[in-house]
Structure formats: structure tokens, C-alpha cells
Motif scaffolding. Structure first.
Motif, PDB file in Angstrom:
ATOM      1  N   VAL A   1      -6.949   6.108  -3.348  1.00 10.40           N
ATOM      2  CA  VAL A   1      -6.279   5.095  -2.735  1.00 10.40           C
ATOM      3  C   VAL A   1      -5.096   5.906  -1.990  1.00 10.40           C
ATOM      4  O   VAL A   1      -4.333   6.815  -2.747  1.00 10.40           O
ATOM      5  N   VAL A   2      -5.061   5.741  -0.633  1.00 11.10           N
ATOM      6  CA  VAL A   2      -3.960   6.350   0.195  1.00 11.10           C
ATOM      7  C   VAL A   2      -3.011   5.580   0.615  1.00 11.10           C
ATOM      8  O   VAL A   2      -3.306   4.514   1.235  1.00 11.10           O
ATOM      9  N   VAL A   3      -1.865   6.299   0.600  1.00 12.60           N
ATOM     10  CA  VAL A   3      -0.563   5.281   1.243  1.00 12.60           C
ATOM     11  C   VAL A   3       0.046   6.232   2.055  1.00 12.60           C
ATOM     12  O   VAL A   3       0.411   7.208   1.803  1.00 12.60           O
ATOM     13  N   VAL A   4       0.038   5.777   3.355  1.00 12.35           N
ATOM     14  CA  VAL A   4       0.604   6.636   4.562  1.00 12.35           C
ATOM     15  C   VAL A   4       1.919   5.889   5.069  1.00 12.35           C
ATOM     16  O   VAL A   4       2.216   4.724   5.346  1.00 12.35           O
ATOM     17  N   SER A   5       2.986   6.850   5.187  1.00 12.02           N
ATOM     18  CA  SER A   5       4.326   6.395   5.798  1.00 12.02           C
ATOM     19  C   SER A   5       4.452   7.117   7.110  1.00 12.02           C
ATOM     20  O   SER A   5       3.852   8.211   7.273  1.00 12.02           O
TER      21      SER A   5
ATOM     22  N   LEU B   1       7.134   4.290  -5.689  1.00 11.99           N
ATOM     23  CA  LEU B   1       6.082   4.281  -6.312  1.00 11.99           C
ATOM     24  C   LEU B   1       5.788   5.609  -7.326  1.00 11.99           C
ATOM     25  O   LEU B   1       5.422   5.297  -8.420  1.00 11.99           O
ATOM     26  N   LEU B   2       6.218   6.488  -6.953  1.00 15.30           N
ATOM     27  CA  LEU B   2       6.220   7.909  -7.657  1.00 15.30           C
ATOM     28  C   LEU B   2       7.107   7.828  -8.696  1.00 15.30           C
ATOM     29  O   LEU B   2       6.737   8.380  -9.925  1.00 15.30           O
TER      30      LEU B   2
ATOM     31  N   GLU C   1      -9.675   3.496  -0.404  1.00 13.08           N
ATOM     32  CA  GLU C   1      -8.838   2.480   0.219  1.00 13.08           C
ATOM     33  C   GLU C   1      -7.512   3.129   0.825  1.00 13.08           C
ATOM     34  O   GLU C   1      -6.837   3.859   0.183  1.00 13.08           O
ATOM     35  N   ILE C   2      -7.030   2.609   2.035  1.00 10.52           N
ATOM     36  CA  ILE C   2      -6.091   3.282   2.848  1.00 10.52           C
ATOM     37  C   ILE C   2      -5.029   2.178   3.212  1.00 10.52           C
ATOM     38  O   ILE C   2      -5.524   1.225   3.918  1.00 10.52           O
ATOM     39  N   VAL C   3      -3.865   2.167   3.066  1.00 11.69           N
ATOM     40  CA  VAL C   3      -2.594   1.453   3.081  1.00 11.69           C
ATOM     41  C   VAL C   3      -1.643   2.282   4.049  1.00 11.69           C
ATOM     42  O   VAL C   3      -0.873   3.090   3.765  1.00 11.69           O
TER      43      VAL C   3
ATOM     44  N   VAL D   1       0.161  -5.186  -3.361  1.00 10.89           N
ATOM     45  CA  VAL D   1      -0.857  -4.624  -2.515  1.00 10.89           C
ATOM     46  C   VAL D   1      -1.627  -3.433  -3.186  1.00 10.89           C
ATOM     47  O   VAL D   1      -2.819  -3.358  -3.308  1.00 10.89           O
ATOM     48  N   LEU D   2      -0.778  -2.400  -3.643  1.00 12.26           N
ATOM     49  CA  LEU D   2      -1.199  -1.105  -4.368  1.00 12.26           C
ATOM     50  C   LEU D   2      -1.891  -1.411  -5.371  1.00 12.26           C
ATOM     51  O   LEU D   2      -3.007  -0.786  -5.776  1.00 12.26           O
ATOM     52  N   ASP D   3      -1.322  -2.372  -6.456  1.00 12.54           N
ATOM     53  CA  ASP D   3      -1.860  -2.619  -7.806  1.00 12.54           C
ATOM     54  C   ASP D   3      -3.319  -3.293  -7.735  1.00 12.54           C
ATOM     55  O   ASP D   3      -4.161  -2.990  -8.361  1.00 12.54           O
TER      56      ASP D   3
END
Length: 356
Positions: free
Chosen positions: A57-61, A78-79, A213-215, A345-347
């Protein structure tokens, strides 16, 4: 309540500190330019979980630099609260500040005035044409930004919007243009530094993954604090079907049911190319801030500043304040609202089953 960082330097420091506390593996790629305050710019990637995990799972800012104020804070939170997440056997990857130059300079675009989310077109052929944008290019970014010129050009643009309809006007202005390098929503003339970095990084990042999955975190469109999930494919495309099976209500920019117009060259629309061996599902998570006209005016001011003004002078600070206010609400209630939606969304991505 959480507060947004005052600048890129602080946001990056918070992110790296949170990554260290979480025991994340951190990889840094330094940008060739420096920031507003002379600071180092970089894309920092923090990874938690098995490096050979089949589910990633990738989260991009910070795809759009200034939008990184929200995205960075959500990644930090999150971290810092990682034990509360249902990580399981998944690998979590946080890409911090995909466009670090824009983040630092409080711009939506990068060092080349390129909108990174219009830059992922097929560069083997000429960029898409947008003749309707060309017709109003000088109104959108005039050579003068005096109060009189602002009023005159704004009136003319609003008249055009009434003539063609607001949805068509949004499409003309924001879908992407490749002929006006000092204009807004410019897609560039070739792959940007961040574009090349993303492809190079992805080539090594997803070797063992079977499901990705990418958000991609964004701000500026929609109701205040509301997080709309946006897909880049038609609703009958397998990628959109998968996204809907994971998150439920995902809006398609292609089919016109999203707060976003259909875009040329958005990178989540090319996500399958980044992880070709995996079942890849990518969405943008868009948090609303202010009204569309206020957002547009801030982008016009920013483009004028960097094309005709002095970004390091007093007028530069005023424009940056205007841009930040359009994309990052410093009311703690706003980021708290965004955080609740982001966690949901992440969970969901971490625990959902996905059809092939």
C-alpha cells in the motif's frame, strides 16, 4: 488537534522523525535544486513491513507541491500511530513530497512550471492540444497583476464561463495544456525530474508485489474537509471496478461524476505501468478547501509571479500566502476532518480483498 507544518523544512523534519520512530526503512533522493530558504530538497520514502511482501500500500504526498502540507501531515500521523493500523502482512510505503520544489516554494507546479499530474502523457508523440485554453491564455496569466488588470481579466473569464458552462470551463482550464509554458496546468515538453524519479523508483520497488494499492493525496477541490476518492478510468474499466470493490464510492473523472475534470497525463492513470507484474489499483484522495474561483485566482497569481514578477520579493510572500490558503486550511478542525477520512481509506486498503 494536529497543526500543519509552517514550511517544507518543518514538514520534512517531522516526516523523517516519525519514520525513524516507526522503525521505517528510509530512502532519500536529493533534488538538484534548493528550496525557498536554500534548504535541501528531496523525495523521501519510508517503508514499513517485509520488503518481499506480496501486498503493498503506497501513500503519496506533494504531487502538487503546496498540497503536500496536508499530505505530509497525514503521513506523519500515520507513522506516529502505526501500531493502530491493521498492517498485517502488507508493506506500507510513504512517498513524501513527490514534487519537493513546489512544496518548498508553495507552488502547485514544479521547478519548470509543470503540473506533474499533466506530465504523464505519451511523449513519443506531440502533447495533446487544447485550443480553447490558448484562446484565454492571456486572460488567465496576464503580464500585469495590478488590481485593475485582475478585475478586467477575471470579469472576462467569468463571462467565458457563463458562455460555455461551468463544467466545460473547468475542463478547458484544468484538463491540461502543452502550448503555454508560463500558463497554469501546463503539462510540460517531456518527463520532469519527479516523473523520471517515480518511474525509476517504481522499477525496483514492486519486484515481489502481486497486489499494489496507491493513494495519492490532494487538496483544493470539493466541499471543505471532504475526501473524495477519484479514479482515472471509466467505471467499467477493471481498475475502477477493483477500486470500487475496495472503497465503495469511487468517482470517475472520465465519466464526469467527480469534482475533477478529466485530465491529460495524470500519473495515477498510468499506475499499471509502474507495477506491471502486480494487480495495481490507484486513486486520488481529494480534500476540499475553498471555492473553485478562489483556487483559480491563487493559481493565476502564482503563475503571474513566476512568469513576470519577483518570487523572492515582497509580492512573492503575499502570493505564497494566497496559494497556501487555497490548498491548506490551517484551521486544526480541517486537518482533523481530513485525517479521519484518510484513516478510513487507508485501513480499508490494508484489509480489503480484491478481485483479480
Amino acid at each position: 488537534m494536529t497543526e500543519l507544518a509552517p514550511d517544507y523544512r518543518t514538514a520534512r523534519r517531522r516526516f523523517l522523525g516519525a519514520a525513524e520512530s516507526a522503525g521505517a526503512l528510509v530512502d532519500t533522493t536529493v533534488h538538484p535544486l534548493t528550496g525557498l530558504h536554500g534548504e535541501e530538497l528531496a523525495v523521501d520514502v519510508a517503508e514499513v513491513g517485509a520488503t518481499d511482501a506480496e501486498h503493498v500500500v503506497v501513500v503519496v504526498s506533494g504531487t502538487h507541491g503546496v498540497e503536500g502540507y496536508c499530505g505530509s501531515e497525514l503521513q506523519v500521523d500515520l507513522l506516529e500511530h502505526l501500531p493502530e493500523r491493521p498492517l498485517g502482512a502488507a508493506r506500507l510505503v510513504c512517498v513524501h513530497a513527490l514534487n519537493p520544489y513546489g512544496f518548498s516554494w508553495v507552488r502547485r507546479v514544479n521547478e519548470d512550471n509543470v503540473d506533474l499530474n499533466r506530465n504523464f502523457v505519451d511523449w513519443s508523440v506531440p502533447g495533446p492540444t487544447n485550443e480553447a485554453y490558448d484562446e484565454i491564455a492571456e486572460l488567465l496569466v496576464p503580464s500585469s497583476w495590478s488590481p485593475e488588470v485582475q478585475q478586467q481579466t477575471t470579469d472576462a473569464l467569468m463571462a467565458r464561463a457563463l458562455e460555455v458552462g461551468l463544467e466545460r470551463f473547468q475542463e478547458i482550464v484544468s484538463s491540461g495544456q502543452y502550448s503555454q509554458p508560463t500558463g497554469i496546468f501546463h503539462g510540460g515538453t517531456g518527463p520532469t525530474w519527479s516523473h523520471r524519479w517515480l518511474r525509476n523508483w517504481a522499477a525496483d520497488a514492486f519486484g515481489s508485489a502481486k497486489r499494489v494499492e496507491i493513494v495519492d493525496l490532494h487538496t483544493g477541490l470539493g466541499p471543505w474537509g471532504y475526501g473524495e476518492l477519484i479514479g482515472s478510468e471509466p467505471v467499467d474499466d477493471p481498475a475502477h471496478v477493483r477500486a470500487s470493490s475496495i472503497w465503495g464510492d469511487v468517482r470517475s473523472m472520465v465519466d464526469g461524476d467527480s469534482v475533477s475534470a478529466e485530465l491529460s497525463g495524470d500519473w495515477t492513470g498510468r499506475a499499471r505501468e509502474l507495477a506491471p507484474s502486480a494487480v495495481t489499483t490507484a486513486v486520488a484522495l481529494e480534500f476540499g478547501t475553498v471555492d473553485t474561483i478562489t483556487v483559480l485566482q491563487s493559481l493565476r497569481a502564482d503563475a503571474w509571479l513566476h512568469a513576470h514578477g519577483d518570487p523572492t520579493g515582497p509580492e512573492g510572500e503575499a502570493v505564497r500566502t494566497q496559494v497556501r490558503a487555497a490548498f491548506a486550511d490551517d484551521d486544526p478542525r480541517w486537518i482533523s476532518t481530513c485525517r479521519a477520512r484518510f484513516v478510513e481509506v487507508l485501513d480499508t486498503a490494508l484489509v480489503a480483498s480484491v478481485p483479480a
